[in-house]
Design a protein around this motif. Structure first.
Motif, PDB file in Angstrom:
ATOM      1  N   UNK A   1       0.838  -1.195   0.000  1.00 35.56           N
ATOM      2  CA  UNK A   1       0.000   0.000   0.000  1.00 35.56           C
ATOM      3  C   UNK A   1       0.875   1.248   0.000  1.00 35.56           C
ATOM      4  N   UNK A   2       1.985   1.193   0.722  1.00 33.43           N
ATOM      5  CA  UNK A   2       2.873   2.358   0.797  1.00 33.43           C
ATOM      6  C   UNK A   2       3.446   2.709  -0.575  1.00 33.43           C
ATOM      7  N   UNK A   3       3.786   1.677  -1.376  1.00 30.37           N
ATOM      8  CA  UNK A   3       4.342   1.979  -2.696  1.00 30.37           C
ATOM      9  C   UNK A   3       3.253   2.037  -3.771  1.00 30.37           C
ATOM     10  N   UNK A   4       2.009   1.756  -3.399  1.00 35.30           N
ATOM     11  CA  UNK A   4       0.893   1.907  -4.329  1.00 35.30           C
ATOM     12  C   UNK A   4       0.607   0.697  -5.201  1.00 35.30           C
ATOM     13  N   UNK A   5       0.908  -0.488  -4.706  1.00 34.13           N
ATOM     14  CA  UNK A   5       0.674  -1.685  -5.524  1.00 34.13           C
ATOM     15  C   UNK A   5      -0.293  -2.671  -4.872  1.00 34.13           C
ATOM     16  N   UNK A   6      -1.008  -2.222  -3.820  1.00 29.06           N
ATOM     17  CA  UNK A   6      -1.783  -3.194  -3.045  1.00 29.06           C
ATOM     18  C   UNK A   6      -2.847  -3.916  -3.866  1.00 29.06           C
ATOM     19  N   UNK A   7      -3.340  -3.241  -4.927  1.00 32.02           N
ATOM     20  CA  UNK A   7      -4.381  -3.906  -5.710  1.00 32.02           C
ATOM     21  C   UNK A   7      -3.847  -5.072  -6.532  1.00 32.02           C
TER      22      UNK A   7
END
Ligand code: ADP
Ligand code: MG
Length: 602
Positions: A488-494
């Motif tokens: 989530x921090x790097x923006x890839x959680x999906x």
């Protein structure tokens, strides 16, 4: 914060977890359920065949971790262990060497001796290249059968020895059949526990991304030893069951063809899968039987099947049934790092001092890749390292992370010299890194790749893992939650559940940062993280790196995008042909005439 909640798919995981678990379990329950119903047909012949498949699987379940997970080409290993286990059990129960012992005790002895022999056969893998290792395993298989042939007084030589019989309920055909099924089910569970644990992920990393494994603190010798011990134990037990099933064993039962069958079962089942190799072990055992008129063609059938699978479905059965990975991914995906999450991921208490590189000289043959470099990476700051291609930037990073041994000079962490030539020690002291070419396990999920970064956080032992005990399960849950947070921090959680080889290049760069953050690092070494990124992605990356350093992490940023470097670095060092061309703040570097001439371009 609502934004965080919306995008945090970790929130969905607990709800979906049971469903995913059931879906994963279903094929196993189906296969074993069918096998349990077989006695209803009262077809003893098929009972023998499926019983044999179960016994083979007991062995393949362990070998699968060696071959499919760790990527070791142990071709002859299978039949060496099967023969050893069969002879140990038979000789002990027949009493040709000592007074006869109970078959259960003999089976346990086969497990112990198998584990020891397996490590002896397996450890050359650490020193030999794959091809030579494969040949040594075939050599071991020959040695075991030759000893069985020659040691007549104990093994009966070419005449053979009678296999063990298990008493009581297990003395009947179907009784023993259920005994074998139970062993197969148990081994499935044990090997699946390993496969889905940090040990299993570490094996995949050793197979596909060895340098990333080392940087994550994974020790290949330790991992391979553990896995060969486990595989050897179940392999030895499998041999004992095999001897009982055959009722009588001779050396010619243990051909190299059989070993190749085990090996092929794993390849066409799918590397890194449990259900795939299980399915193909059953299939390959059944195939020559159902095609009995074609018995002479059995080897041909194996070969044809292998070719067909390798050519048509490179990932094996596991891939064939991986419908999820064929669903198209969302196009035009945008990576949106979320710096707000970082404080929850990175503790504020950081390194007590800097990494100091002093007068390091490092040459490859005649080439001085680094020629007397000194620089400091200070906690809470970003240090830029720029210079033309081949100027020695990556070599500096490799010297810090322990891959290379400097000819002279030292690398110190708050005053203490860091051991060189020991890259697996860096994760434990909080030095994390990424790679110029992303090193990932393509066949594993994005989440699994990130969890590999947290391998050293796990404290539960191998035994706790194999038996899926409480501490292991709790740690695994925490590791998963932490990895979701890093994603989530790097923006890839999906993309957490997506196979990593489906990602775009820019996403792999952010994935490597997430994996590095798992360590809660004191220092983060980035090797050209912006290479291949679009302009707006570089902006986002810059903001992310800045935010990471604000939590107290010391960052070394190797980059060609000088805009980014001048934008976010406190200090910059410029290398040219291994020498320091200039050092200073971005403003000083931008105005430095030598740098403009040699690198920035006037
Ligand atoms: P950069 O990252 O700045 O592009 P590198 O550190 O990769 O540069 O390389 C610096 C020099 O060292 C180059 O001349 C390269 O060819 C050489 N070099 C790097 N690694 C090795 C190696 N493992 N073996 C031999 N030469 C190497
Ligand atoms: Mg480089």
């Amino acid at each position: 914060m609502s934004q965080v909640m919306l995008r945090d798919s970790a929130n969905e995981t607990p709800r979906q977890a049971p469903l995913r678990f059931v879906r994963k379990l279903a094929p196993f329950v189906g296969l074993f359920g069918l096998a349990c119903l077989l006695p209803l047909t009262d077809n003893a012949y098929f009972g023998l065949i499926i019983g044999r498949a179960a016994v083979y699987w007991v062995l393949v379940s362990g070998l699968n971790l060696v071959v499919g997970f760790a990527g070791q080409i142990a071709i002859g290993w299978g039949v060496a262990l099967l023969a050893l286990g069969a002879y140990v059990t038979s000789v002990l129960t027949a009493g040709t060497a000592f007074a006869p012992v109970s078959p259960y005790l003999a089976l346990a002895a086969a497990g112990v001796i198998g584990a020891i022999a397996s490590v002896i056969i397996g450890l050359p893998a650490l020193r030999l290249r794959a091809f030579y290792f494969a040949v040594t395993t075939i050599g071991f298989a020959t040695i075991v059968t030759q000893i069985a042939m020659a040691w007549q007084s104990v093994t009966g030589g070419g005449i053979g020895v009678v296999g063990p019989t298990f008493g009581g309920v297990f003395s009947t055909t179907w009784g023993f059949y259920y005994f074998c099924l139970a062993a197969a089910a148990l081994c499935t569970w044990l090997s699946a526990n390993i496969g889905s644990s940090r040990f299993g992920r570490a094996l995949l990393a050793i197979r596909d991304a060895e340098v990333a494994a080392e940087a994550s603190g994974i020790s290949k010798p330790v991992m391979l030893t553990l896995i060969f011990l486990f595989a050897g134990a179940v392999g030895g037990v499998s041999g004992g069951l095999f001897a009982s099933l055959q009722t009588y064993i001779t050396p010619d039962a243990f051909t190299i063809d059989l070993s190749i069958l085990f090996f092929i079962a794993i390849l066409i089942g799918g590397r890194g899968s449990i259900i795939g190799p299980l399915f193909s072990t059953v299939l390959l055992t059944l195939l020559p039987e159902v095609a009995a008129p074609l018995a002479a063609w059995a080897t041909f059938l194996y070969a044809a099947l292998l070719l067909a699978i390798v050519l048509l479905v490179p990932g094996g059965f596991a891939n064939l049934f991986d419908f999820k990975s064929r669903k198209p991914l969302e196009t035009g995906r945008i990576i949106r790092p979320n710096e707000e999450i970082l404080p929850g991921l990175l503790s504020a208490a950081k390194a007590r001092g800097p990494i100091d590189i002093e007068n390091v000289v490092l040459s490859f043959g005649g080439v001085r890749a680094i020629d007397g470099l000194s620089l400091a990476i200070t906690p809470g700051e970003v240090h830029g390292l720029i210079g033309p291609n081949g100027s020695g930037k990556t070599t500096v990073l490799n010297a810090i992370s322990g891959y290379y041994r400097p000819d002279s000079g030292t690398v110190r962490l708050h005053g203490a010299a860091l051991p060189s030539g020991a890259p697996q020690t860096r994760a434990g002291i909080g030095i994390a890194r990424t790679f110029q070419n992303p090193r990932i396990v393509g066949e594993a999920s994005v989440l699994a790749n990130v969890m590999i970064g947290g391998t050293v956080l796990g404290k539960s032992t191998f035994i706790e893992t194999v038996l899926s005990l409480g501490r292991y399960r709790r740690e695994e849950r925490e590791l998963r939650e932490r990895a979701m947070l890093a994603l989530a921090a790097v923006g890839l959680e999906r993309l957490a559940d997506v196979r990593t080889d489906r990602l775009q290049h820019s996403e792999l760069r952010f994935l490597e940062i997430a994996r590095a953050l798992m360590l809660d690092p004191a220092f983060l070494l980035l090797d050209e993280p912006a290479a291949g990124l679009a302009g707006d992605e570089i902006q986002l990356l810059g903001a992310l790196i800045t935010a990471i350093s604000r939590t107290g992490v010391g960052v070394l940023l190797i980059e060609h995008h000088t805009d980014l470097v001048f934008d976010i670095c406190e200090q910059v060092t410029v290398l040219n042909l291994g020498r320091t061309l200039a050092k200073g703040t971005p403003a000083e570097i931008m105005a430095h005439q030598d740098v403009i001439d040699a690198y920035l371009g006037g």
